[in-house]
Write a protein that holds these residues in place. Structure first.
Motif, mmCIF file in Angstrom:
data_model
loop_
_atom_site.group_PDB
_atom_site.id
_atom_site.type_symbol
_atom_site.label_atom_id
_atom_site.label_comp_id
_atom_site.label_asym_id
_atom_site.label_seq_id
_atom_site.Cartn_x
_atom_site.Cartn_y
_atom_site.Cartn_z
ATOM 1 N N UNK A 1 -18.045 -22.542 45.417
ATOM 2 C CA UNK A 1 -18.334 -24.117 45.624
ATOM 3 C C UNK A 1 -19.693 -24.401 45.724
ATOM 4 N N UNK A 2 -20.142 -25.407 46.148
ATOM 5 C CA UNK A 2 -21.519 -25.653 46.636
ATOM 6 C C UNK A 2 -21.783 -27.105 46.329
ATOM 7 N N UNK B 1 -10.847 -22.255 39.423
ATOM 8 C CA UNK B 1 -11.557 -23.273 39.735
ATOM 9 C C UNK B 1 -11.630 -23.989 41.263
ATOM 10 N N UNK B 2 -12.626 -24.667 41.386
ATOM 11 C CA UNK B 2 -12.617 -25.233 42.752
ATOM 12 C C UNK B 2 -13.578 -26.413 42.533
ATOM 13 N N UNK B 3 -13.180 -27.580 43.103
ATOM 14 C CA UNK B 3 -14.276 -28.679 42.983
ATOM 15 C C UNK B 3 -15.504 -28.166 43.563
ATOM 16 N N UNK B 4 -16.558 -28.528 43.194
ATOM 17 C CA UNK B 4 -17.986 -28.592 43.806
ATOM 18 C C UNK B 4 -17.951 -29.722 44.782
ATOM 19 N N UNK B 5 -18.679 -29.461 46.057
ATOM 20 C CA UNK B 5 -18.893 -30.201 47.244
ATOM 21 C C UNK B 5 -19.660 -31.617 46.820
ATOM 22 N N UNK B 6 -18.812 -32.444 46.983
ATOM 23 C CA UNK B 6 -19.195 -33.876 46.755
ATOM 24 C C UNK B 6 -18.649 -34.573 45.400
ATOM 25 N N UNK B 7 -17.891 -33.865 44.826
ATOM 26 C CA UNK B 7 -17.386 -34.264 43.617
ATOM 27 C C UNK B 7 -16.192 -35.390 43.971
ATOM 28 N N UNK B 8 -16.291 -36.249 42.866
ATOM 29 C CA UNK B 8 -15.017 -37.333 42.814
ATOM 30 C C UNK B 8 -13.964 -36.465 42.288
ATOM 31 N N UNK B 9 -12.831 -37.194 42.682
ATOM 32 C CA UNK B 9 -11.322 -36.872 42.191
ATOM 33 C C UNK B 9 -11.099 -36.958 40.726
ATOM 34 N N UNK B 10 -10.214 -36.306 40.181
ATOM 35 C CA UNK B 10 -9.826 -36.586 38.671
ATOM 36 C C UNK B 10 -8.904 -37.881 38.530
ATOM 37 N N UNK B 11 -8.290 -38.199 39.777
ATOM 38 C CA UNK B 11 -7.337 -39.194 39.520
ATOM 39 C C UNK B 11 -6.333 -39.045 38.687
ATOM 40 N N UNK C 1 -5.703 -31.530 47.994
ATOM 41 C CA UNK C 1 -4.777 -30.325 47.546
ATOM 42 C C UNK C 1 -5.747 -29.350 46.677
ATOM 43 N N UNK C 2 -5.129 -28.131 46.485
ATOM 44 C CA UNK C 2 -5.952 -27.184 45.896
ATOM 45 C C UNK C 2 -5.965 -27.511 44.469
ATOM 46 N N UNK C 3 -7.086 -27.437 43.692
ATOM 47 C CA UNK C 3 -7.373 -27.920 42.549
ATOM 48 C C UNK C 3 -6.434 -27.156 41.543
ATOM 49 N N UNK C 4 -6.155 -27.863 40.375
ATOM 50 C CA UNK C 4 -5.489 -27.248 39.386
ATOM 51 C C UNK C 4 -6.110 -27.132 37.786
ATOM 52 N N UNK C 5 -6.048 -26.527 37.087
ATOM 53 C CA UNK C 5 -6.742 -26.423 35.858
ATOM 54 C C UNK C 5 -6.116 -25.436 34.813
ATOM 55 N N UNK D 1 -15.991 -22.684 37.789
ATOM 56 C CA UNK D 1 -15.090 -21.753 37.271
ATOM 57 C C UNK D 1 -15.690 -20.414 37.614
ATOM 58 N N UNK D 2 -14.650 -19.399 37.941
ATOM 59 C CA UNK D 2 -14.963 -18.062 38.347
ATOM 60 C C UNK D 2 -15.887 -17.545 36.976
#
Lengths: 476, 476
Positions: free
Chosen positions: A226-227, A133-143, A114-118, A243-244
């Motif tokens: 991302x990346x 914001x967006x998750x960086x590729x390979x990141x784990x979730x925040x839970x 799902x789209x990230x929220x911050x 972050x942008x």
């Protein structure tokens, strides 16, 4: 520019320059590859044929339209990546290359969810703007929601100097911007991307709960980039988000007002088991030295936020087009040429490694590997990753490429996909186009077909085909 | 491009190339301007200062934002052209140039009037799409609706071969497209713009009621491109309009189905009496040879359909910025440098002629005049309009400009505004940037601030400042 009457037909000047430059080349230092005057003339004519074909009947722009708008984002492991493999295979088969085949390769399968929220909570700062914001590729979730304070750093030294109490339980905010003094934004990228690569590791080592990384661009806007990012199996895996630049600038200011503000992050990304995918290879056999191979490629996978137009749909369609241009211009190469659409450059480079591994196992001899992975902008020349005498051999062809402004040739970087071929190829060569706009789009939701200019793209394919023509005729 | 780890700091390569190129320059043929090694080093450092200032603290992008978005379209004679004159004067006064002044000049005053209308009537073709048209600058009105048949030609020869009956009472539709084989779209423009310039004259000579001209671009889209056209006082003045390339392509096809279709055109444009306007001049006195002048300029007027961003707001702000960069970098020029914002390039070149006339009357000695009027895209180099030895003197500085990719220097075209200085200046020099996108926007409703890239623009100003630094130090 208004009055047409004073305009000058620039082609004439280009031609004059080519002639002058051509004489310089003929008078230049000797090499194993010195062309005769007759060869220079005939090469000039043949390269002009390649450009005519590209500019009048080029197919790469329409191929890119299909890849971007009909298939779209194609992160490794996605259904769209599979579709892109089939598209690449069918496209090259239709062009009648001698042999089109797939190379199986297992690739990582990360999904954003799902789209990230911050958001930012601070009584002192007041209502915060949307954090882009967006998750960086390979990141784990925040839970679920992850809420913590933020500490900003611009260097590893700054992080090292912080006390444990200053870092523990917080987000480390890596906010070193691009150094705008670099003429090439790629150099500014190289000077900042370490934050994205190992930010999460270094933050976690100090007890942080996550990493927030300023987007990799000189532009000031609302696009998070991302990346790929890395983890160390010996260090706790903490979530990492981009972050942008506007959000990063705002957060940096807000921290001055309220060093105790809280950042809330929610990301649902996950890494699934590896899946089977493919490199796509299209080959034209060399007419005189088929055992010597020239590879030209881009990467077929893209990030998931956009259509992956400049990164790297353009490189894929240009690589296919380079072969098509040679055949359509009646210039069947003397050495074997392969267009390769590599899988998984963005988050693993498994396709690049597999290609080199198979080439080595088969005892193949690579004369050169060329990569286009810096965007489909106006060509400028080539960066050659090879010993200096080899670089100079490529530079001697500059006069033939000068009329097309594709003659800036020097030591440089080949490309990530072809990197694993380093010890198996005489030269790795990176296609260089104008680079000012690339990092505005790179890894963002804006990297779409509408950002690609038809003529710029077709000129790039023609410049690659011209270099392949010379490589396949003269070697290195 | 994905993995940062393999990226290479391109600046290093640029530096290496500069050093190599620098040695070549030092070893090159002798000239009156051969630099010593120490001079080369100090010039390198100074040019780097100019670029640092431009990239870190450049002002041209924000100046352009004001000119484009707060003043906007500024055709000669319009209130916005007056506002632009005041803006230019105040902007240069604030920068503390030694002297800022206006040069009075009478300019044409053409107005478009109500938005043009056009449609096609044909029973055979059926419902026609919207014809995207605009009056060419200087055209007379249609006087209500003008309805007539259409005859298409692609050359003057084709027109000459038509019988009077085939032309009389009709619109002549000049539909020769850009020749896409040209590497520089400017050359394609030169090969097509004669249709716009004298289409109405040649059509009227044969008894036609009007001229329809295919827009001057390689792009296929719905934007009509305006631009100046001429009349001959001995020939009936008939209305002349531009069709977007999509409309032109459609009309050409429709004529194959129904050669007797009718085109209806309504234009309310008119030419009012000449009005008083101004060139804006900002001057910095030379520290050693104040009597020798280097002029750098762009044109302040624009067409009326858009903000005149690339044509030629960018040239204006870059010219002002070039002087600012020199002063801010502590490089007060040894010769006098003038930033000139010329009025009326688009439809008369009265400002350019006035500037040369006044310079001649004052007995001024122009070393060089530089113009930026090809868009604010990534710099590539300079075109020098001068005898070959003078061109070669400029070319010798290429190694200093190579790290900035601004070193493509050769014979070329100065610019329309500085053209009248031809017999009074040692060299006319045109700033060359990447040109692929220019004619997509040129003279259309899309030539707006959002099409200009901050770094591309600032790099251009820095490249102009660097050339002025060298010219003012070494002469020609």
């Amino acid at each position: 520019m208004g009055q047409g009457s004073n305009s000058v037909p620039h082609m004439l000047f280009s031609f004059r320059r080519a002639v002058v430059a051509g004489f310089c080349a003929l008078l230049g230092t000797q090499s194993a590859h010195a062309q005769t005057a007759a060869e220079f003339k005939s090469d000039s004519v043949n390269i002009r044929k390649i450009y005519d074909e590209a500019l009048l009947r080029g197919q790469s722009y329409e191929n890119l339209r299909y890849l971007c708008t009909r298939i779209g984002a194609r992160l490794s492991g996605s259904p769209q990546a599979d579709q892109a493999v089939q598209w690449g295979k069918q496209t090259m088969e239709k062009l009648g290359f001698d042999r089109v085949y797939l190379q199986e390769v297992m690739v990582p399968h990360w999904v954003r969810g799902a789209k990230e929220k911050a958001s930012v909570k601070s009584k002192k700062v007041g209502k915060a703007p949307t954090m882009n914001i967006c998750a960086l590729g390979g990141s784990v979730a925040t839970g679920g929601k992850l809420k913590a304070g933020v500490v900003e750093v611009r260097s590893w030294d700054e992080l090292a100097k912080l006390s444990d109490a200053q870092v523990k339980g917080k987000f480390v905010f890596f906010n070193r911007p691009f150094d705008d003094r670099h003429i090439e934004p790629g150099a500014a990228y190289s000077g900042a991307v370490d934050q994205r690569g190992r930010g999460a590791i270094e933050a976690a080592k100090r007890g942080a709960v996550g990493a927030l990384v300023r987007s990799m661009t000189s532009s000031r806007d609302d696009l998070p980039h991302t990346g790929t990012m890395r983890y160390d199996e010996k260090v706790t895996k903490v979530p990492s988000a981009a972050l942008s630049t506007n959000s990063a600038d705002w957060l940096s200011q807000a921290l001055k007002t309220d060093p105790n503000l809280e950042f809330e992050l929610e990301m649902a990304c996950q890494t699934l088991p590896d899946v089977k995918s493919y490199n796509v290879v299209g080959e034209v056999k060399g007419s005189k030295r088929p055992e010597e191979i020239i590879t030209v490629g881009g990467h077929l996978d893209s990030w998931d936020l956009a259509q992956g137009a400049h990164d790297d749909g353009t490189g894929c369609v240009q690589s296919i087009e380079a072969l098509r241009l040679l055949l359509a211009s009646g210039l069947r190469p003397e050495r074997t040429v392969r267009a390769v659409l590599f899988m998984n450059e963005e988050n693993g480079n498994r396709g690049g490694m597999k290609y080199a591994e198979l080439a080595k196992a088969a005892g193949e001899k690579h004369l050169a590997a060329i990569e286009s992975d810096g965007g489909g902008f106006t060509p400028r020349g080539f960066g050659v990753e090879a010993p200096l005498p080899v670089v100079q051999n490529v530079q001697k062809w500059a006069p033939l490429l000068a009329p097309y402004h594709s003659d800036k040739i020097g030591p440089g970087h080949g490309g990530t996909d072809i990197g694993p071929l380093k010890d198996q190829a005489v030269a790795l060569i990176g296609y260089d186009g104008d680079s000012q706009r690339y990092f505005d789009l790179h890894h963002t939701a804006a990297d779409n077909f509408d950002q690609v200019h038809r003529r710029e793209l077709e000129l790039g394919g023609a410049s690659m085909a011209s270099l392949i023509y010379l490589l396949s005729k003269y070697g290195l």
